[in-house]
Enzyme design. Sequence first.
Site, PDB file in Angstrom:
ATOM      1  N   CYS A 382      30.559 -27.954 -26.227  1.00 10.27           N
ATOM      2  CA  CYS A 382      29.970 -28.213 -27.630  1.00 10.27           C
ATOM      3  C   CYS A 382      28.582 -28.333 -27.557  1.00 10.27           C
ATOM      4  CB  CYS A 382      30.646 -29.591 -28.269  1.00 10.27           C
ATOM      5  SG  CYS A 382      31.059 -29.358 -30.059  1.00 10.27           S
ATOM      6  N   HIS A 508      36.130 -28.340 -27.176  1.00  9.50           N
ATOM      7  CA  HIS A 508      36.545 -29.493 -26.156  1.00  9.50           C
ATOM      8  C   HIS A 508      37.660 -29.323 -25.296  1.00  9.50           C
ATOM      9  CE1 HIS A 508      33.500 -32.010 -28.103  1.00  9.50           C
ATOM     10  NE2 HIS A 508      33.668 -31.284 -29.103  1.00  9.50           N
ATOM     11  N   GLU A 510      38.352 -31.143 -22.700  1.00  5.03           N
ATOM     12  CA  GLU A 510      38.901 -32.262 -22.067  1.00  5.03           C
ATOM     13  C   GLU A 510      39.912 -32.973 -23.047  1.00  5.03           C
ATOM     14  OE1 GLU A 510      35.729 -31.717 -23.778  1.00  5.03           O
ATOM     15  OE2 GLU A 510      35.118 -33.273 -25.007  1.00  5.03           O
TER      16      GLU A 510
HETATM   17  N1  GLN Z   1      26.282 -31.447 -33.255  1.00  3.59           N
HETATM   18  C1  GLN Z   1      26.899 -30.310 -32.792  1.00  3.59           C
HETATM   19  C2  GLN Z   1      27.480 -29.535 -33.824  1.00  3.59           C
HETATM   20  O1  GLN Z   1      28.002 -30.158 -35.011  1.00  3.59           O
HETATM   21  C3  GLN Z   1      27.809 -30.326 -31.608  1.00  3.59           C
HETATM   22  C4  GLN Z   1      29.194 -31.296 -31.877  1.00  3.59           C
HETATM   23  C5  GLN Z   1      29.854 -31.894 -30.572  1.00  3.59           C
HETATM   24  O2  GLN Z   1      29.100 -31.622 -29.643  1.00  3.59           O
HETATM   25  N2  GLN Z   1      30.893 -32.454 -30.876  1.00  3.59           N
HETATM   26  O3  GLN Z   1      28.201 -28.406 -33.849  1.00  3.59           O
END
Ligand code: GLN
Length: 539
Positions: A382, A508, A510
């Site tokens: 992410c 994600h 995970e």
């Molecule tokens: N802050 C970033 C976004 O909003 C990544 C978010 C995250 O890592 N869950 O796109």
Amino acid sequence: METKYIFVTGGVVSSLGKGIISSSIARLLKARGYRVTIQKFDPYINIDPGTLNPYEHGECYVTVDGHEADLDLGHYERFTDIRTTRANNVTTGRIYQSVIDKERRGDYLGKTVQIVPHITDEIKRNVKALGHTGDYDFIITEIGGTVGDIESLPFIESVRQLRWELGDNCLCVHLTYVPYIAAAKELKTKPTQHSVKQLQEVGIQPDILVLRTEKHISPEMRRKIALFCNVSPDSVIQSIDVSTIYEVPVKMHEQHLDELILRKCGIPVEGEPDMKQWAQFLEKLHGATEEINIGLVGKYVELPDAYKSINESLLQASIYNDRRLKLHFIHSEKLTEADVEEKLSGMDGVIIAPGFGQRGIEGKFVALKWCREHDVPTFGICLGMQCMVIEFARNVLGLQDANSTEMDPSTPHNVIDLMDDQKSIHNMGGTMRLGAYECDLVPGSTPAKAYGSTRVSERHRHRFEFNSDYRERFEKAGMKCVGENPATHLVEIVEIPEKRWFVGTQYHPEYSSTVLNPNPLFLDFIKAAIKYNAEKAAK
Ligand code: GLN
């Protein structure tokens, strides 16, 4: 079979592991062939934990249907392979919001709206909602917080009422703590007695007691607890500290907790739960002696729960690769050009953590530059993936001030930018791109090979995205977009194929990794780390 409801409450102190006990019960019942789900009722007033800082509440877990959930739902999924949804996590905030909405609509026909019966009715309706689907034999409900908290009173009162309504289809498991007093060399049962009394005062007699303890609880002590707490001695189960949480279902089964539950629900006990695959996992876990060193670069290093699902995914993937995971938390706020070599050179692989905001971001760039230049297996998740893109833009494409508009709204090179449908959103709660979306993988890419498929579905939680205007420049310079959403063409995965293993996912992975079904991308990352370790050793 009528749906049975098992309530899990906690006493004495928090953090005893109600989530792990609930998950272990679910695992055992599922292994006996029953259809099971687990839900969590949290006593705080936030509508969901999505707006909570990890310092307050650890990781925010995400369900396939896009609910920002308590991290215990992660345990439920990892232990049981069931898929939870929005219905599996309810907070006081959601209960009140729904009651207040009804009041405004006039649904209460002029009645005074009160905690009893209106709030408790709403809680009960939510407790039974999954039961009404007919999909489950057992619904396990974990009540967050500790018995005696002001906040959890309406939930406990609802459990009391439900015991009357559900009769034999209802069971109450109470988890307490038996402290060991070193100076007296003694385990103490008094806190448990008090906590059970507190439950009895509000009208609930627990059926089963599970006692968290550091030392073995003797049969004599169990009899004493049974006598004082009004349960039978065989209903007193100990949950002794174990080296891994994944031992807990086995420990519970050894003490016949699953049989006890079935008997108390009036269900005939036949055979044994099928825990073969689980046992194999544990055998691998205990057999793995060779270490694999993975660095996790993030800003919440002092919080073991902040990256819970990543830690567990790495652990699972290491075990399936016959390795003992040695996870090194590397503080992204403190990482600089001056010490990056010292901090990362012993790593066999590096994870760049997800996150929000500016804090610690420069350290992630430092780590990424070093990993890219030294060809260390690297996995960006992410925000970690977004940082991969920014670092590449700055140091390979020469776009010096490249950034995400999250960090610098006026950057001349917005290689990561706010998603179009996010631009009109002002409320922070539940408005990110959330939940599972499909992703098409480029054949032959590392992710495609790892998954053994060219279409996967994984979960998201973000507002910003790869800016496709720059796609061609990245691809020409060697960073390929190897995963995209089939409907919107949003870039979901980047990879530098000429590196050993250099992959960033906007999603994600995970969240979907479980004990019995570890995530393929984590498995492949660890495989690459092992190979790299061997290559280093051969030099
Ligand atoms: N802050 C970033 C976004 O909003 C990544 C978010 C995250 O890592 N869950 O796109």
